[in-house]
Design an enzyme around this catalytic site. Structure first.
Site, short mmCIF file in Angstrom:
data_model
loop_
_atom_site.label_atom_id
_atom_site.label_comp_id
_atom_site.label_asym_id
_atom_site.label_seq_id
_atom_site.Cartn_x
_atom_site.Cartn_y
_atom_site.Cartn_z
N GLN B 126 8.47 -66.69 -8.77
CA GLN B 126 8.18 -65.29 -8.48
C GLN B 126 6.74 -64.94 -8.83
O GLN B 126 6.30 -65.22 -9.94
CB GLN B 126 9.12 -64.40 -9.31
CG GLN B 126 8.80 -62.93 -9.20
CD GLN B 126 9.70 -62.07 -10.07
OE1 GLN B 126 10.57 -61.37 -9.59
NE2 GLN B 126 9.47 -62.13 -11.37
N GLY B 127 6.01 -64.37 -7.89
CA GLY B 127 4.62 -63.95 -8.14
C GLY B 127 4.51 -62.44 -8.14
O GLY B 127 4.03 -61.85 -7.16
N TYR B 128 4.98 -61.83 -9.19
CA TYR B 128 4.90 -60.37 -9.30
C TYR B 128 3.83 -59.98 -10.33
O TYR B 128 2.85 -59.36 -10.02
CB TYR B 128 6.25 -59.80 -9.74
CG TYR B 128 7.18 -59.41 -8.60
CD1 TYR B 128 7.13 -60.07 -7.38
CD2 TYR B 128 8.10 -58.39 -8.75
CE1 TYR B 128 7.99 -59.72 -6.34
CE2 TYR B 128 8.96 -58.02 -7.72
CZ TYR B 128 8.90 -58.68 -6.52
OH TYR B 128 9.74 -58.31 -5.52
N SER B 129 4.08 -60.36 -11.59
CA SER B 129 3.22 -59.89 -12.68
C SER B 129 1.81 -60.45 -12.57
O SER B 129 1.59 -61.57 -12.10
CB SER B 129 3.80 -60.32 -14.02
OG SER B 129 5.04 -59.71 -14.22
N GLU B 244 17.98 -58.01 -8.87
CA GLU B 244 17.77 -58.85 -10.03
C GLU B 244 18.58 -58.35 -11.22
O GLU B 244 19.05 -59.11 -12.04
CB GLU B 244 16.27 -58.84 -10.37
CG GLU B 244 15.89 -59.67 -11.58
CD GLU B 244 14.44 -59.45 -11.98
OE1 GLU B 244 13.70 -58.84 -11.20
OE2 GLU B 244 14.08 -59.91 -13.07
N SER B 383 10.02 -54.05 -19.04
CA SER B 383 10.35 -53.96 -20.46
C SER B 383 11.43 -52.90 -20.69
O SER B 383 11.63 -52.02 -19.85
CB SER B 383 9.10 -53.59 -21.27
OG SER B 383 8.76 -52.24 -21.02
N ASN B 384 12.09 -52.99 -21.84
CA ASN B 384 13.16 -52.01 -22.10
C ASN B 384 12.60 -50.59 -22.19
O ASN B 384 13.32 -49.63 -21.89
CB ASN B 384 13.92 -52.40 -23.37
CG ASN B 384 14.87 -53.55 -23.11
OD1 ASN B 384 14.84 -54.17 -22.04
ND2 ASN B 384 15.74 -53.82 -24.07
N GLU B 385 11.33 -50.46 -22.54
CA GLU B 385 10.71 -49.12 -22.54
C GLU B 385 10.59 -48.61 -21.10
O GLU B 385 10.83 -47.44 -20.82
CB GLU B 385 9.33 -49.16 -23.21
CG GLU B 385 9.38 -49.29 -24.73
CD GLU B 385 9.86 -50.66 -25.20
OE1 GLU B 385 9.65 -51.66 -24.49
OE2 GLU B 385 10.46 -50.72 -26.29
#
Lengths: 375, 398
Positions: B126-129, B244, B383-385
């Site tokens: 996966q190339g997201y971040s 996902e 992230s959970n935030e």
């Protein structure tokens, strides 16, 4: 696997919800909750006529429900309207009476003519179901009881009080506990009523050679009491979930509209994350209440583990939801005027009924060991 | 409501159990239970076993080879494979790219890529971040500039999980830098062997090579590798992310990890008694057991409400937060349970065929590194935030 209520239950919920919206609005509720009687015989009869009491009992006892999800759907509606009427005592005592074949009495309750209190906890008992010291003595005519019962919800409202007492054994032992019906006005019976912090009334019961009629078999009531308390916990869990939903909706509404520093306070990330945490925890609480309702009619260990898990969860998340609702409302959340504060009080005090989160966590652990031994 | 499985559901569960008993290699289950290293061959082996049974692309539509399961069947499969210590299905091709291709890809892309994902010909990453675009994905800067029949891609992706194994990468790239940041993004498929693609390992705090940086320098990608429409990539990306998250609660794997933790707590001793009988540790165990049981029901509720498709964003955000918190707490308790034996770290002990003397109990070797590795759970996948922001948006409407 199916997470939908069936049509009958949905109709019952709609009927009760509509009744409460029309006839038990918050100002009406407050008048009843803070009145001298602390309940409304008129409301009670009207709700009984709607079939609300009947939904709590099975067909054998003259009702048309009695399953875990019947209790769930009734108490969810009662919780959303913060009803103070004597449903919990009637549910628990009624299940005992129905189990012992006392169907006449239960049918009276279903029709609105009888109200039960479940007087089990004692001043020293602190949620331990077997810590019973009230003594039962056989007489020529039946039995007399001597002892004390503490913080019984809507004790004064009851026409019949179900009292646990020892016919043998020592405090803490499961064997030797029996159940008795005591009628209002019996000699040697003293009721000291008082208002509760979350509305309605409770009472201390003292018994001094009070004549009583035994219900069910002598000395073996522990299992019956445990099962009745399990039904009571399912009821409290759903009442709590409904209150949490109300707190959540009102808090979200407030965060959207209340302005500080020129913007709605809900724009502040610190508050958003607290609200999001409360929202997801409430879903966990709802799941625990579903699990407990589903386990109520099953085998004992699974049932008791699920109700203790639910009571632990409701205790933990209930405190969180109540405290956060007050905090996020700021000063107005502290006022008597705002209905939210009364919802927060009731939710917090549910944690003190039928065992708090520490009690049920410990119990969950012990039941797990028992499961290991037998399974 | 009825939480019990119906007869068909019990039959399906038994079928899954029988399959796992017969076909899940004990060697792989042991590795998963003990947190030992799984290499590419291990993962491919498990994928092939599932594919032979028709259960690999289990979220795929029937016409593309999916089994047509109900939400309950999916839930049963996830739970049972987790409980059996089966390796996880690597999601990049199977449950991230494939749903996007099936919904938005061209017929040619579907016919070419989907069978190759199933049979293992192509390993996807996966190339997201990007270094400047983690949870704030819309800030990505990797550019794709049209040049005739090709896009020319320049930029850098990061946190590319198992990219060292990959044949292909699906990327979000910026095709129009002049518009609002969520617009002007496209979804592009890039062959990792194309000149100008470079993969560099990132070693994580547990010493493992799991993630990578991927650099693109004047990489020429045929325009036929664009998925859907140019500049509509953000829509596809959001679709992918909701997919996902449907399995992100990880209930089955957490149930298995908890069962193993209970075994450890019953084996480890404190003052001559099993640790599980120590009141403080017993309370920690009980709390997590209760939360996990609640989560199991929450997860089933969300899956069934979603009808087997993508879970609504706010609900999947709740599953992501609570599911990962529970998993992290299990690894936290496992680390505490082995006491001082959490400290030694003999990397070779995590490899197959290691027959050196264990230090402390034989299950201790992988536990602390697993704890550290799983700190990622509350960071990746948004992230959970960021998940709390998603819940906020849905509930507050701000």
């Amino acid at each position: 696997m199916d997470f939908h209520h069936d049509d009958d239950r949905r109709m019952l919920a709609d009927t009760l919800g509509r009744y409460l919206a029309d006839r038990y609005a918050f100002d009406v509720r407050t008048r009843i909750a803070t009145s001298e009687a602390g309940w409304s015989a008129e409301q009670w009869r009207a709700m009984a006529e709607l079939g609300i009491v009947g939904a709590l009992f099975g067909e054998a006892a003259g009702g048309f429900g009695g399953g875990g999800f019947d209790i769930a759907i009734v108490f969810e509606q009662l919780g959303a309207a913060l009803v103070v009427e004597p449903f919990l005592g009637t549910l628990m005592a009624g299940r005992v009476l129905a189990g012992a074949g006392e169907t006449d009495l239960v049918e009276q309750a279903i029709g609105g003519g009888a109200v039960f209190a479940f007087a089990h906890g004692e001043p020293q008992g602190r949620y331990e179901l077997a810590d019973i010291r009230t003594a039962a003595t056989p007489t020529a005519a039946g039995w007399t009881l001597s002892g004390a019962k503490s913080v019984v919800p809507q004790l004064e409202a009851a026409s019949h009080i179900l009292v646990s007492a020892r016919t043998s054994g020592e405090p803490g032992e499961e064997a030797g506990i029996s159940l008795f019906v005591v009628e209002k006005g019996a000699p040697g019976l003293d009721v000291r009523g008082y208002p509760m912090i979350d509305g309605g009334r409770g009472g201390e019961l003292s018994l001094d050679d009070t004549p009583a009629r035994i219900v069910g078999a002598e000395g073996t009531a522990y299992a019956v009491i445990e099962a009745a308390v399990a039904a009571g916990i399912v009821a409290l869990a759903w009442e709590a979930v409904a209150i949490m939903d109300v707190l959540k909706a009102q808090t979200i509404d407030y965060l959207r509209t209340r302005q500080q520093f020129g913007i709605p306070i809900g724009k502040f990330q610190a508050l958003q994350h607290r609200m999001a945490t409360v929202a997801l925890e409430i879903e966990q609480a709802r799941s625990s209440a579903i699990n407990a309702a589903a386990a109520l009619d099953g085998d004992r260990l699974a049932r008791e583990r699920a109700v203790s898990a639910a009571k632990y969860t409701i205790g933990r998340i209930g405190t969180l939801a109540a405290e956060e609702a007050i905090q996020l409302h700021g000063g107005i959340g502290m006022t008597w005027e705002l209905p939210l504060s009364h919802y927060a009080k009731r939710l917090t005090l549910i944690g003190h009924q039928l065992g708090d989160e520490d009690h049920h966590l410990e119990r969950f652990i012990e039941l797990g060991r028992e499961l290991g031994r037998t399974g | 409501m009825d939480l019990a499985y119906g007869p068909d559901e019990i039959a399906f569960r038994d079928e899954v159990r029988a399959f796992l008993k017969e076909r899940l290699p004990q060697r792989l289950a042991d590795k998963v239970r003990l947190n030992h290293r799984l290499d590419k061959a291990d993962l491919e082996e498990w994928h092939a076993i599932l594919n032979a049974r028709g259960w690999l692309g289990n979220h795929w539509p029937v016409e593309w080879g999916g089994p047509g399961w109900t939400p309950v069947q999916h839930n049963i499969f996830d739970t049972e494979t987790g409980l059996a210590y089966a390796p996880r299905i690597i999601p990049f091709g199977l449950s991230m790219l494939a749903p996007v291709l099936i919904k938005f890809g061209s017929d040619e892309q579907k016919r070419h890529f989907l069978p190759r994902i199933l049979d293992g010909t192509d390993w996807w990453c996966q190339g997201y971040s990007e270094p400047g675009a983690g949870s704030d994905l819309a800030s990505l800067r990797t550019s794709a500039v049209r040049d005739g029949d090709h896009y020319v891609v320049n930029g850098q992706k990061t946190w590319t999980t198992l990219g060292q194994y990959a044949d292909w990468i699906f990327c979000l790239v910026r095709t129009d830098p002049t518009v609002k940041k969520q617009e002007g993004i496209s979804f592009l498929l890039i062959d990792m062997t194309t000149p100008g693609v470079e993969v560099r390992p990132i070693i994580l705090l547990d010493g493992e090579h799991e993630v990578n940086e991927v650099f693109f320098t004047d990489v020429r990608v045929p325009v036929g590798n664009l998925v859907g429409e140019e500049n509509k990539g953000w829509t596809y990306a959001k679709y992918l992310l909701s997919y996902e998250r449907t399995g992100i609660a990880g209930v089955g794997a957490s149930l298995a990890a908890f069962a193993w933790l209970q075994h450890i707590a019953a084996t480890e001793q404190k003052r001559g008694r099993p640790l599980a009988e120590d009141p403080y540790f017993a309370a920690r165990l009980a709390k997590i057991e209760i939360e996990l049981e609640n989560m199991r029901t929450t997860n089933a509720r969300v899956l069934m409400a979603s009808g087997g498709g993508a879970a609504p964003l706010a609900e999947s955000a709740m599953l992501k937060i609570r599911g990962t918190e529970i998993r992290q707490e299990i690894t936290n308790l496992a680390r505490r349970a082995i006491g001082p034996f959490a400290q030694p770290f003999v990397s070779e002990a995590l490899d197959e065929g290691f027959n050196g003397e264990p230090i402390g109990p034989d299950y201790a070797a992988g536990i602390a590194s697993d704890y550290f590795n799983n700190r990622k759970l509350s960071i990746f996948g948004g992230s959970n935030e960021v998940q709390r922001e998603i819940i906020t948006k849905a509930t507050l409407g701000l």
